[in-house]
Scaffold this active site. Structure first.
Site, PDB file in Angstrom:
ATOM      1  N   GLY A 119       0.767  -1.177   0.107  1.00 44.49           N
ATOM      2  CA  GLY A 119       0.009   0.037  -0.173  1.00 44.49           C
ATOM      3  C   GLY A 119       0.946   1.211  -0.155  1.00 44.49           C
ATOM      4  O   GLY A 119       1.966   1.527  -0.540  1.00 44.49           O
ATOM      5  N   HIS A 120       0.457   2.393   0.731  1.00 45.77           N
ATOM      6  CA  HIS A 120       0.981   3.596   0.573  1.00 45.77           C
ATOM      7  C   HIS A 120       2.114   3.909   1.513  1.00 45.77           C
ATOM      8  O   HIS A 120       3.378   4.139   0.942  1.00 45.77           O
ATOM      9  CB  HIS A 120       0.006   4.577   1.402  1.00 45.77           C
ATOM     10  CG  HIS A 120       0.434   6.093   1.246  1.00 45.77           C
ATOM     11  ND1 HIS A 120       0.570   6.872   0.240  1.00 45.77           N
ATOM     12  CD2 HIS A 120       0.440   6.779   2.378  1.00 45.77           C
ATOM     13  CE1 HIS A 120       0.961   7.751   0.502  1.00 45.77           C
ATOM     14  NE2 HIS A 120       0.865   8.163   1.697  1.00 45.77           N
ATOM     15  N   PHE A 121       2.464   3.105   2.453  1.00 46.95           N
ATOM     16  CA  PHE A 121       3.677   3.185   3.283  1.00 46.95           C
ATOM     17  C   PHE A 121       4.301   1.967   2.923  1.00 46.95           C
ATOM     18  O   PHE A 121       4.912   1.004   3.851  1.00 46.95           O
ATOM     19  CB  PHE A 121       3.319   3.267   4.700  1.00 46.95           C
ATOM     20  CG  PHE A 121       2.578   4.405   5.187  1.00 46.95           C
ATOM     21  CD1 PHE A 121       3.236   5.737   5.537  1.00 46.95           C
ATOM     22  CD2 PHE A 121       1.220   4.411   5.197  1.00 46.95           C
ATOM     23  CE1 PHE A 121       2.446   6.667   5.952  1.00 46.95           C
ATOM     24  CE2 PHE A 121       0.467   5.526   5.747  1.00 46.95           C
ATOM     25  CZ  PHE A 121       1.139   6.810   6.024  1.00 46.95           C
TER      26      PHE A 121
END
Length: 326
Positions: free
Chosen positions: A307-309
């Site tokens: 995902g994002h991180f």
């Protein structure tokens, strides 16, 4: 310039070493050595911590690596801090001098009450530019992530000759890179300012709101260290910080309006660029990574199943790509 005593070698010597090393050019940056495929060096360097006064702000930062190595400036996003780079820095410390500041209102950077600070992206970029100058950095690689991207792009536009290369990890510069659903509350506010949109943004400031993007799109959420999002939420909970973060969110339109300038920089300068992306990020989606090749045909684009991180789950993959590409 004022610097605290967090560095073991002493503030005066650490500062002189920082200024001296900042002038070192990244010679041989594009060469791949025999150990390019290594994920982590044999001996992991310690991450040191310090504070420097820049733009009237006490900027906290983490540093690792040799003082004479090519500089890597690591810029974090929302709602995290330089803590995001805690696992990456030791993995690259044999090859680079890594410096990761906390942006104002994030992490352990302190803005004095009498500073009269305006929390917008223009101010964040001005402070980090002053931080770079305070450390005497004259040539460096950029690692841009989330909020760190517009700040990094501002640094590149202000001083293009300083940029030795770029790693964009979910650091957007193209309109097609904005996830429709994730950006709906902000787009609603920009179209017609209203309190409902503000409250939707404010909802992300809770522990659950901060945790959600850490685990979204992650195949195995159990690998996410809970102290990461817990620290973020604790810092957001400090007095007045949620209001500052709402102000920054509402100001993000300014960054979109500067995308044409950033893209022109890419076309004119053609920096060496690695776009490495968590493909399941709802905020900055894969078309934003692919768009870099439109302006920098030789850019390398890599997607990770996360995902994002992305550093929280795929730090070895990212370190390996960086070591091989630069």
């Amino acid at each position: 310039m004022r610097q605290d005593t967090a560095f073991q070698e002493g503030p005066a010597r650490a500062t002189r070493r920082s200024i001296l090393a900042g002038s070192v050019m990244a010679a041989g940056l594009g060469q791949v050595g025999a150990d390019a495929a290594e994920t982590r060096p044999a001996g992991l360097a310690e991450v040191r911590h310090g504070t420097v006064r820049a733009d009237g702000v006490d900027v906290f930062y983490r540093e690792a690596g040799r003082a004479d190595a090519p500089v890597f400036l690591l810029l974090h996003g929302f709602a995290n801090s330089s803590f995001y780079f805690r696992h990456l820095m030791p993995r690259l410390a044999d090859r680079f001098r890594l410096i990761a500041p906390d942006l104002p209102s994030f992490g352990f950077t302190v803005v004095p009450d009498d500073r009269g600070y305006v929390y917008d992206f223009t101010s964040l970029s001005r402070t980090i530019e002053a931080f770079v100058d305070a450390l005497g950095l004259r040539r460096y690689l950029l690692y841009t992530f989330d909020y760190g991207a517009p700040v990094g792009w501002d640094l590149a536009l202000a001083h293009p000759d300083r940029i030795a290369g770029i790693v964009s990890q979910n650091g957007n510069a193209y309109l097609e890179g904005l996830g429709e659903a994730a950006w709906a509350p902000l787009r609603a506010y920009w179209a017609k300012p209203n309190e409902a949109a503000v409250e939707a943004i404010r909802a992300r400031m809770t522990l659950d709101g901060v945790k959600a993007p850490y685990v979204h799109g992650v195949p195995d959420p159990s690998v996410i260290e809970p102290e990461a999002y817990t620290l973020d939420a604790a810092i957001l909970a400090r007095h007045g910080n949620a209001d500052r973060q709402v102000a920054l969110k509402l100001d993000y339109k300014r960054n979109l309006e500067r995308y044409p300038l950033v893209q022109a920089f890419f076309r004119e300068r053609r920096p060496k660029l690695l776009a490495i992306w968590g493909r399941n990020d709802p905020f900055f989606i894969p078309p934003g990574a692919e768009a870099f090749k439109r302006d920098i045909p030789n850019a390398r684009v890599c997607f990770l199943d996360t995902g994002h991180f992305a550093l929280e789950t795929n730090v070895d993959d990212i370190a390996r790509e960086i070591r091989a590409y630069f």
